[in-house]
Scaffold this active site. Structure first.
Site, mmCIF file in Angstrom:
data_model
loop_
_atom_site.group_PDB
_atom_site.id
_atom_site.type_symbol
_atom_site.label_atom_id
_atom_site.label_comp_id
_atom_site.label_asym_id
_atom_site.label_seq_id
_atom_site.Cartn_x
_atom_site.Cartn_y
_atom_site.Cartn_z
ATOM 1 N N LYS A 174 0.260 30.657 -14.677
ATOM 2 C CA LYS A 174 -0.484 31.095 -14.239
ATOM 3 C C LYS A 174 -1.438 31.417 -15.738
ATOM 4 O O LYS A 174 -0.744 31.118 -16.846
ATOM 5 C CB LYS A 174 0.209 32.338 -14.574
ATOM 6 C CG LYS A 174 -0.193 32.073 -12.752
ATOM 7 C CD LYS A 174 -0.689 32.239 -11.771
ATOM 8 C CE LYS A 174 0.131 32.446 -10.921
ATOM 9 N NZ LYS A 174 -1.117 32.677 -9.230
ATOM 10 N N ASP A 203 -3.986 28.004 -12.851
ATOM 11 C CA ASP A 203 -4.462 29.488 -12.192
ATOM 12 C C ASP A 203 -4.715 29.907 -12.873
ATOM 13 O O ASP A 203 -3.542 31.222 -13.760
ATOM 14 C CB ASP A 203 -2.941 29.966 -11.240
ATOM 15 C CG ASP A 203 -3.689 30.616 -10.234
ATOM 16 O OD1 ASP A 203 -5.224 31.063 -10.498
ATOM 17 O OD2 ASP A 203 -3.509 30.472 -8.998
ATOM 18 N N ASN A 205 -6.443 33.545 -11.490
ATOM 19 C CA ASN A 205 -6.494 34.075 -11.469
ATOM 20 C C ASN A 205 -7.713 35.241 -10.830
ATOM 21 O O ASN A 205 -7.847 36.135 -10.709
ATOM 22 C CB ASN A 205 -4.747 35.303 -10.902
ATOM 23 C CG ASN A 205 -4.478 34.213 -10.039
ATOM 24 O OD1 ASN A 205 -2.919 33.984 -10.766
ATOM 25 N ND2 ASN A 205 -4.068 34.259 -9.309
ATOM 26 N N HIS A 305 -2.479 27.832 0.400
ATOM 27 C CA HIS A 305 -2.478 28.970 -0.206
ATOM 28 C C HIS A 305 -0.224 29.438 -0.095
ATOM 29 O O HIS A 305 -1.076 30.348 0.950
ATOM 30 C CB HIS A 305 -3.201 29.678 -0.954
ATOM 31 C CG HIS A 305 -3.112 31.382 -1.258
ATOM 32 N ND1 HIS A 305 -2.682 32.343 -0.612
ATOM 33 C CD2 HIS A 305 -2.213 31.325 -3.073
ATOM 34 C CE1 HIS A 305 -1.687 33.182 -1.596
ATOM 35 N NE2 HIS A 305 -1.883 32.770 -2.967
ATOM 36 N N GLU A 325 1.972 24.183 -1.841
ATOM 37 C CA GLU A 325 2.369 25.319 -2.188
ATOM 38 C C GLU A 325 3.765 25.824 -2.548
ATOM 39 O O GLU A 325 4.154 26.116 -1.384
ATOM 40 C CB GLU A 325 1.530 26.619 -2.880
ATOM 41 C CG GLU A 325 2.124 27.253 -4.073
ATOM 42 C CD GLU A 325 0.798 28.104 -4.784
ATOM 43 O OE1 GLU A 325 0.907 28.564 -5.487
ATOM 44 O OE2 GLU A 325 0.378 28.596 -3.376
#
Length: 374
Positions: A174, A203, A205, A305, A325
């Site tokens: 992240k 990611d 987000n 996802h 994932e």
């Protein structure tokens, strides 16, 4: 005479997470750390005694709403032939038409839709992927759950090592921290730890604005990333398209969209290189398959996802080599485990989805409802 749906059992289940989870949305103050995931579980029984199980989910909020809507519309399926999944999906949509065809309205139907597909594959004695038509018996898999922003970088590196040793084929971390220096330091540490050739994704987000996203994506180009995920707001189709044109690293998005129609805009505006639909969020397997056909025609890569128990089967049916994932959060819900080897997730050979609910699910159930007769 065709078999018919006799009973549908709906359960609202709250899965507690061992550690509060924080991504960029927490660090920017938009959300609180996630401590639980709500699941809507549907168990369908037919007159011949066959059973199918499916689920959808929501993070932080929405679980009770999904349960309530599913309870209201599911009675239209009693007495119907469970094999007619497309027709039954439309029938449920019309039963709840006044609340639309996205968001909670379709997420509530997803659990039932998945259960119907599980039932159909079990009746055929086939894994779901084989029923649909598989291109492969395993899919590339990457881990996300070890790379959240709340974890110190030392822990992220340990998690990456553990995942790699377990046979995971890629690592996603992240990013999107309010201080870009934190992102770059963590990314540098992980890339050095894994080496230049190991697949690595990031990611954000949805936490960057357009100028920040352009700067950060350009700064991350030298790291050889498989993709940069959700650099912008999920509904900023134009911004994502601009990034996809300007950046060599593939742009991935789509997980937060809750209908096929919303994903079609991604495709029409060429907003991504990697599309990331979530079957429980878009209305179930029926809608996912409709979308994946269009995405394949557009030449997009696919990386569904979450919900690997469903998406491993669906990714195996995609003509272009996909990613799935890996999250172990759902392990307490199911007796079975997904098999991982040589960087790939193996498609279960068990009929249907190949999962059965644990007894633990019952203790986490906060509400139940049934329609039809047992």
């Amino acid at each position: 005479m065709s078999d018919t749906i006799r009973h549908i059992q709906l359960s609202s289940v709250v899965l507690p997470l061992a550690t509060p989870i924080s991504d960029a949305k927490v660090f920017t103050g938009r959300q609180k750390p996630m401590t639980e995931v709500w699941f809507l579980i549907a168990e369908i029984t037919t007159a011949d005694g066959l059973e199918g199980v499916g689920f959808s989910y929501s993070k932080r909020a929405g679980g009770p709403a999904q349960f309530a809507h599913a309870h209201q519309v599911s009675d239209v399926l009693i007495g119907e032939d469970p094999s007619d999944i497309g027709r039954l999906h439309v029938k449920m949509l019309w039963a709840g038409a006044s609340v639309g065809r996205s968001g909670v309205a379709v997420q509530a139907l997803a659990a039932i839709d998945v259960a119907l597909w599980d039932l159909k594959a079990k009746r055929a004695g086939l894994p779901l992927a084989k029923l649909i038509g598989a291109h492969r018996d395993s899919v590339r898999t990457y881990n996300t759950s070890g790379g959240f922003l709340h974890a110190p970088i030392e822990e992220v590196l340990e998690n990456a090592t553990r995942s790699r040793e377990a046979g995971i084929g890629g690592i996603k971390i992240k990013v999107g921290h309010p201080d870009p220096r934190v992102d770059m330091a963590r990314l540098t540490a992980v890339r050095e730890h894994l080496g230049d050739d190991f697949p690595l994704m990031v990611d954000a987000n949805q936490q960057w604005d357009r100028p920040t996203a352009m700067r950060m994506c350009r700064a991350m180009e030298p790291f050889g990333l498989v993709w940069i995920e959700e650099p912008l707001d999920a509904y900023d189709y134009t911004g994502h398209a601009d990034l996809a044109r300007a950046i060599d690293t593939p742009i991935a998005t789509g997980e937060m969209l809750s209908s096929v129609a919303e994903h079609l805009r991604l495709i029409d505006e060429r907003s991504c290189d990697v599309i990331q639909p979530d079957a429980p969020r878009v209305g179930g397997i029926t809608e996912f398959l409709r979308l994946s056909t269009i995405a394949a025609q557009a030449g997009l890569q696919l990386a569904p996802h979450f919900a690997m128990e469903i998406h491993c089967h669906l990714a195996a049916t995609y003509p272009i080599e996909p990613w799935v994932e890996h999250f172990d959060w759902l392990d307490p819900l199911f007796e079975e485990r997904m098999e991982i080897a040589d960087g790939r997730m193996i498609v279960s050979e068990r009929p249907g989805l190949g999962v059965t609910l644990t007894e633990q699910v019952r203790s986490w159930t906060v509400e139940t409802a049934g329609v039809g007769r047992r």
